[in-house]
Design an enzyme around this catalytic site. Structure first.
Site, PDB file in Angstrom:
ATOM      1  N   GLN A 160      -5.947  78.031 116.530  1.00  0.00           N
ATOM      2  CA  GLN A 160      -6.088  79.478 116.704  1.00  0.00           C
ATOM      3  C   GLN A 160      -5.051  80.309 115.944  1.00  0.00           C
ATOM      4  O   GLN A 160      -5.351  81.426 115.510  1.00  0.00           O
ATOM      5  CB  GLN A 160      -6.043  79.827 118.202  1.00  0.00           C
ATOM      6  CG  GLN A 160      -7.134  79.159 119.025  1.00  0.00           C
ATOM      7  CD  GLN A 160      -6.943  79.360 120.531  1.00  0.00           C
ATOM      8  OE1 GLN A 160      -6.613  80.439 121.000  1.00  0.00           O
ATOM      9  NE2 GLN A 160      -7.150  78.308 121.294  1.00  0.00           N
ATOM     10  N   CYS A 171      -0.423  85.142 122.009  1.00  0.00           N
ATOM     11  CA  CYS A 171       0.212  85.635 120.779  1.00  0.00           C
ATOM     12  C   CYS A 171       0.334  87.160 120.787  1.00  0.00           C
ATOM     13  O   CYS A 171      -0.479  87.867 120.187  1.00  0.00           O
ATOM     14  CB  CYS A 171      -0.496  85.179 119.519  1.00  0.00           C
ATOM     15  SG  CYS A 171       0.604  85.455 118.098  1.00  0.00           S
ATOM     16  N   LYS A 209       2.732  83.712 125.495  1.00  0.00           N
ATOM     17  CA  LYS A 209       1.770  82.596 125.446  1.00  0.00           C
ATOM     18  C   LYS A 209       1.451  82.256 123.990  1.00  0.00           C
ATOM     19  O   LYS A 209       0.713  82.991 123.330  1.00  0.00           O
ATOM     20  CB  LYS A 209       0.499  82.985 126.202  1.00  0.00           C
ATOM     21  CG  LYS A 209       0.725  83.207 127.696  1.00  0.00           C
ATOM     22  CD  LYS A 209      -0.557  83.609 128.381  1.00  0.00           C
ATOM     23  CE  LYS A 209      -0.353  83.952 129.851  1.00  0.00           C
ATOM     24  NZ  LYS A 209       0.153  82.862 130.683  1.00  0.00           N
ATOM     25  N   CYS A 255       6.779  83.639 117.565  1.00  0.00           N
ATOM     26  CA  CYS A 255       5.625  84.366 117.045  1.00  0.00           C
ATOM     27  C   CYS A 255       5.907  84.727 115.591  1.00  0.00           C
ATOM     28  O   CYS A 255       6.780  85.553 115.324  1.00  0.00           O
ATOM     29  CB  CYS A 255       5.416  85.620 117.896  1.00  0.00           C
ATOM     30  SG  CYS A 255       3.940  86.509 117.409  1.00  0.00           S
TER      31      CYS A 255
HETATM   32  C1  LIG Z   1      -5.777  85.437 117.075  1.00  0.00           C
HETATM   33  C2  LIG Z   1      -4.756  84.470 117.627  1.00  0.00           C
HETATM   34  C3  LIG Z   1      -3.556  84.337 116.953  1.00  0.00           C
HETATM   35  C4  LIG Z   1      -2.592  83.441 117.429  1.00  0.00           C
HETATM   36  N1  LIG Z   1      -1.431  83.297 116.719  1.00  0.00           N
HETATM   37  C5  LIG Z   1      -0.511  82.407 117.129  1.00  0.00           C
HETATM   38  C6  LIG Z   1       0.652  82.130 116.333  1.00  0.00           C
HETATM   39  O1  LIG Z   1       0.834  82.720 115.251  1.00  0.00           O
HETATM   40  N2  LIG Z   1       1.540  81.219 116.789  1.00  0.00           N
HETATM   41  C7  LIG Z   1       1.349  80.543 117.955  1.00  0.00           C
HETATM   42  O2  LIG Z   1       2.170  79.699 118.293  1.00  0.00           O
HETATM   43  N3  LIG Z   1       0.254  80.786 118.750  1.00  0.00           N
HETATM   44  C8  LIG Z   1      -0.669  81.676 118.362  1.00  0.00           C
HETATM   45  N4  LIG Z   1      -1.804  81.893 119.123  1.00  0.00           N
HETATM   46  C9  LIG Z   1      -1.851  81.405 120.525  1.00  0.00           C
HETATM   47  C10 LIG Z   1      -2.179  79.930 120.680  1.00  0.00           C
HETATM   48  O3  LIG Z   1      -3.330  79.574 119.964  1.00  0.00           O
HETATM   49  C11 LIG Z   1      -2.351  79.629 122.170  1.00  0.00           C
HETATM   50  O4  LIG Z   1      -1.246  80.123 122.884  1.00  0.00           O
HETATM   51  C12 LIG Z   1      -2.478  78.132 122.417  1.00  0.00           C
HETATM   52  O5  LIG Z   1      -3.642  77.633 121.804  1.00  0.00           O
HETATM   53  C13 LIG Z   1      -2.476  77.826 123.926  1.00  0.00           C
HETATM   54  O6  LIG Z   1      -2.779  76.496 124.162  1.00  0.00           O
HETATM   55  P1  LIG Z   1      -3.569  76.069 125.505  1.00  0.00           P
HETATM   56  O7  LIG Z   1      -3.775  74.613 125.376  1.00  0.00           O
HETATM   57  O8  LIG Z   1      -2.881  76.618 126.686  1.00  0.00           O
HETATM   58  O9  LIG Z   1      -4.972  76.822 125.393  1.00  0.00           O
HETATM   59  P2  LIG Z   1      -6.107  76.577 124.321  1.00  0.00           P
HETATM   60  O10 LIG Z   1      -5.523  76.024 123.064  1.00  0.00           O
HETATM   61  O11 LIG Z   1      -6.875  77.847 124.239  1.00  0.00           O
HETATM   62  O12 LIG Z   1      -7.007  75.405 124.941  1.00  0.00           O
HETATM   63  C14 LIG Z   1      -7.715  75.528 126.140  1.00  0.00           C
HETATM   64  C15 LIG Z   1      -8.769  74.425 126.183  1.00  0.00           C
HETATM   65  O13 LIG Z   1      -9.350  74.379 127.499  1.00  0.00           O
HETATM   66  C16 LIG Z   1     -10.759  74.232 127.364  1.00  0.00           C
HETATM   67  N5  LIG Z   1     -11.381  74.761 128.577  1.00  0.00           N
HETATM   68  C17 LIG Z   1     -11.684  76.059 128.873  1.00  0.00           C
HETATM   69  N6  LIG Z   1     -12.275  76.118 130.073  1.00  0.00           N
HETATM   70  C18 LIG Z   1     -12.349  74.867 130.561  1.00  0.00           C
HETATM   71  C19 LIG Z   1     -12.852  74.301 131.747  1.00  0.00           C
HETATM   72  N7  LIG Z   1     -13.440  75.055 132.704  1.00  0.00           N
HETATM   73  N8  LIG Z   1     -12.766  72.965 131.921  1.00  0.00           N
HETATM   74  C20 LIG Z   1     -12.201  72.175 130.970  1.00  0.00           C
HETATM   75  N9  LIG Z   1     -11.700  72.661 129.820  1.00  0.00           N
HETATM   76  C21 LIG Z   1     -11.772  73.993 129.610  1.00  0.00           C
HETATM   77  C22 LIG Z   1     -11.103  74.990 126.098  1.00  0.00           C
HETATM   78  O14 LIG Z   1     -12.354  74.561 125.548  1.00  0.00           O
HETATM   79  C23 LIG Z   1      -9.924  74.644 125.205  1.00  0.00           C
HETATM   80  O15 LIG Z   1     -10.152  73.479 124.458  1.00  0.00           O
HETATM   81  C24 LIG Z   1      -2.821  82.724 118.639  1.00  0.00           C
HETATM   82  C25 LIG Z   1      -4.046  82.856 119.295  1.00  0.00           C
HETATM   83  C26 LIG Z   1      -5.017  83.699 118.794  1.00  0.00           C
HETATM   84  C27 LIG Z   1      -6.350  83.826 119.498  1.00  0.00           C
END
Ligand SMILES: Cc1cc2nc3c(=O)[nH]c(=O)nc-3n(C[C@H](O)[C@H](O)[C@H](O)COP(=O)(O)OP(=O)(O)OC[C@H]3O[C@@H](n4cnc5c(N)ncnc54)[C@H](O)[C@@H]3O)c2cc1C
Length: 412
Positions: free
Chosen positions: A49, A167, A312, A347
């Site tokens: 992402q 982010c 986050k 960030c």
């Molecule tokens: C536009 C944008 C820019 C960003 N820029 C940056 C950056 O420059 N630097 C940085 O470090 N971060 C950045 N981020 C943020 C970063 O991508 C997230 O903080 C990170 O991916 C969080 O990880 P996570 O595993 O918590 O969630 P996610 O990576 O979102 O993963 C969640 C997972 O859970 C799954 N899921 C959802 N619901 C369920 C369910 N009911 N049951 C089972 N599985 C489920 C989803 O399919 C997904 O695979 C950015 C995000 C965006 C959208």
């Protein structure tokens, strides 16, 4: 990858194989081969992402952000290809969308957060048309670039909803890329750029605010704080904001636009919010240092779904994952939980093509750079790090459960 059979109890169940769930599962299996780890994840694709911003700015291909889920999940983990629907921590059980039940000894809750598009009236109907774009969904990020490329002058608005969001810098990064592009195309004088933020400041860490305000001023971007996008009329190309006036009264104002980049409101996933694991705001209620649940000691959480009071990001997950893994393994071995997370997050704030200001900080907003470079200067080096080094680092190192690291330090 083998599919699980039911009913079944696993030593570790991970809900969500994004940045957090995949890193934790891979590291657990790297350190304890043979551990019975099951991953509940409905999606066939894993997206990087953090590169969505660059896709929206035309500087990265969407295809490169996506990999098949099966290729990113750790070998040795059992993939349960379904969504979790209900959490029953009193019974050490989760229920899947299709009604199947899974038991666990240790639960890792990492399903990320919910993008609440419907909280803005009329938005969903006009996403991807009428100049309304968003980098927060991979199916829309390329449309952002189309809107920027086809812009011939007029009003371009960029919005930021109330915190917390993933982010926190992403809403302004795309404003700077658009402004830089308009300048290069020599249409700045026919353009009016505005950044509307629901909060009172451009960034959560005060030390960065004057430097970012200077960047915005340099592009002539109007900053409208305390303005929350509440409705969009795509056909009329109008956006409505609520704001509080000088007398403390809430008012609404409707403005016409030619380009509108929306960062959607964000909240905890419904099945987390409605579970005994949630805090009052809906996030998984964990200790901010050990990442262990405050009421259910065999439950851990990190990443976007957790209550951790930091920004986050995937960068935060990189530092949270080794702590979660060390404490999960300690608990499994009846040892004390000694690993502690300090709130590190980072960030890379893209301030134009070829320029990044790298904001790194820990709990309390203390600025903690990793390299001996000024965190407040726009850097061509950090642009290269963001565009070329971090994506392979993410897929081939972090998601593989590798944890070697350079320590960040508070500034003198
Ligand atoms: C536009 C944008 C820019 C960003 N820029 C940056 C950056 O420059 N630097 C940085 O470090 N971060 C950045 N981020 C943020 C970063 O991508 C997230 O903080 C990170 O991916 C969080 O990880 P996570 O595993 O918590 O969630 P996610 O990576 O979102 O993963 C969640 C997972 O859970 C799954 N899921 C959802 N619901 C369920 C369910 N009911 N049951 C089972 N599985 C489920 C989803 O399919 C997904 O695979 C950015 C995000 C965006 C959208």
């Amino acid at each position: 990858m083998p599919q699980s059979t039911f009913p079944y109890t696993h030593q570790v169940v991970v809900i969500g194989a994004g940045a957090a769930g995949t890193s934790v599962a891979a590291s657990l299996l790297r350190q304890r081969p043979g551990l019975d780890v099951a991953i509940v994840e409905p999606s066939d694709v894993h997206y990087y992402q953090p590169a969505f911003t660059l896709v929206g700015g035309g500087a990265y291909s969407l295809a490169k952000t996506a990999r098949p889920q099966a290729s990113t999940l750790p070998e040795g983990a059992r993939w349960i290809r379904a969504a979790a629907r209900e959490l029953q921590p009193e019974q050490n059980r989760i229920v899947l969308e299709d009604g199947r039940e899974i038991g666990y000894e240790t639960l890792v809750v990492t399903p990320g957060l919910k993008l609440d598009w419907d909280k803005i009236e009329g938005l969903r109907e006009t996403l991807g048309v009428n100049g309304v774009c968003s980098n927060y969904d991979p199916s829309l990020a390329e449309y952002t670039w189309q809107c920027i490329r086809q812009f011939r002058g007029g009003k371009a608005f960029f919005t930021q909803p109330p915190a917390p969001i993933k982010c926190a810098g992403a809403p302004q990064k795309i404003a700077y890329l658009a402004a830089d592009y308009f300048r290069k195309k020599q249409i700045s004088s026919q353009s009016e750029l505005r950044f509307y933020a629901a909060g009172g400041a451009l960034f959560s860490v005060p030390d960065f605010v004057p430097h970012l305000e200077k960047v915005a001023r340099g592009y002539n971007i109007g900053l409208l704080m305390n303005h929350n996008l509440i409705a969009v009329n795509g056909d009329k190309k109008e956006a409505t904001f609520s704001f509080t006036d000088g007398d403390g009264k809430t008012q609404e104002i409707t403005e016409s636009f030619d380009l509108l980049h929306v960062t959607p409101p964000q909240c905890a996933q419904d099945f987390v919010k409605n579970s005994p694991l949630a805090n009052a705001d809906g996030w998984v209620d964990v200790d901010q240092h050990t990442l262990q649940h405050v009421r259910f000691p065999n439950v851990f959480s990190l990443g976007d779904s957790s209550s951790l009071p930091t920004s986050k990001t995937a960068a935060a997950v990189r530092k949270q994952s080794p702590v979660a893994v060390a404490n999960i393994l300690a608990r499994i071995s009846d040892k004390q939980l000694r690993a502690s997370y300090d709130g590190y997050t980072s960030c890379p704030i893209v301030t134009g093509y070829g320029k990044v200001m790298l904001a790194e900080f820990v709990y309390g907003g203390k600025v903690t750079p990793t390299l001996p470079l000024s965190p407040f200067k726009e850097s061509a080096f950090y642009w290269q790090v963001k565009k070329r080094a971090l994506p392979p680092f993410y897929f081939d190192y972090m998601l593989k459960g590798r944890e070697g690291d350079i320590a960040h330090k508070a500034r003198d």
